[in-house]
Design a protein around this motif. Sequence first.
Motif, short mmCIF file in Angstrom:
data_model
loop_
_atom_site.label_atom_id
_atom_site.label_comp_id
_atom_site.label_asym_id
_atom_site.label_seq_id
_atom_site.Cartn_x
_atom_site.Cartn_y
_atom_site.Cartn_z
N GLU A 172 -2.34 71.97 -101.50
CA GLU A 172 -2.03 72.91 -102.57
C GLU A 172 -1.69 74.29 -102.00
O GLU A 172 -0.79 74.98 -102.49
N ARG A 173 -2.41 74.69 -100.97
CA ARG A 173 -2.10 75.98 -100.34
C ARG A 173 -0.76 75.93 -99.63
O ARG A 173 0.06 76.85 -99.74
N GLU B 138 -5.05 70.88 -90.04
CA GLU B 138 -3.96 71.59 -90.70
C GLU B 138 -2.69 71.58 -89.86
O GLU B 138 -1.59 71.39 -90.38
N ARG C 292 -6.77 70.37 -101.38
CA ARG C 292 -6.80 71.84 -101.42
C ARG C 292 -5.88 72.43 -100.34
O ARG C 292 -5.19 73.42 -100.57
N GLY D 272 2.29 76.05 -101.84
CA GLY D 272 2.51 77.40 -102.34
C GLY D 272 3.22 78.29 -101.32
O GLY D 272 3.86 79.27 -101.68
N GLU D 273 3.11 77.92 -100.06
CA GLU D 273 3.74 78.68 -98.98
C GLU D 273 5.08 78.07 -98.54
O GLU D 273 5.71 78.58 -97.62
#
Length: 281
Positions: free
Chosen positions: A60-61, A113, A57, A64-65
Amino acid sequence: MSSLKQPPAGAGAASAGGAYEVGEADFETKVLRRSAQVPVVVALYSQRSPGSVELVRLLERLVGESGGAWDLATVEAEPNMRIAQAFGVQGIPTVVAVAGGQPLADFQGAQPEAQVTQWLSAVVDAVAGKLPGAEGAEEGEQPEPEDPRFTAAENALDQGDLPGAEAAYAAIIEAEPGNEEAKSALRQVRFMGRAQTIPESAVQTADAEPDNVDAAFDAADLELLQQRPEAAFDRLIGLIKRTSGEERTRARTRLLELFELFDKTEAFVVAARRKLAAALY
């Protein structure tokens, strides 16, 4: 967690900054070929591992960035054991960056992260301007267009429709009896259809009843599904040593069928074939 079973919108397309679910049937197109244009981050995860699902997840974020700097290919490890074995996966989750068709860097286990972001930046920087198919690179040979028959079969697999995928591959073979790619894919699909119905207790049952041929078959299938081919092969070779007549023939036939799920040059396949020869002669 079930949302990971469905590919994101646009899955399968080689779009910049894309995220898509990948299986053995489309790994070459979506990962190896695509990695000639941008690095492809392959995330091997399991629905049974909450930590690996959370990492996917996060990726995936981040993709997208990323502005198209890299792609994300998510691979559910259990149904795609050959991909996991090709990368030498020892644990889930494992993340591998592929560039120009070759593994570039990897890490295992859930990470903060900030550390994941730093790793991704290093991957992108390492291949900047060096990939043969990247924008601005010299024009080379364009990849062959995808066969729509295989695309249909792969779409069925992506949707969890194993009977549909089996029918699609069988139709290709009927039209082209010598199509080895379709034959290999069909064997994998049929194995998955059989193995996914086996209960987790199969190994314990087979260990308690070592001469039960059907129990041994179920246990070997489950061990393959769990990415333990050596254990599966050894189980059936042991059965061959202990049986005779029709039961021995059945055990040998099943073992040979399992060999065909892998590249015949894999070290563990070569070793198992030698053990089989010793057991037979």
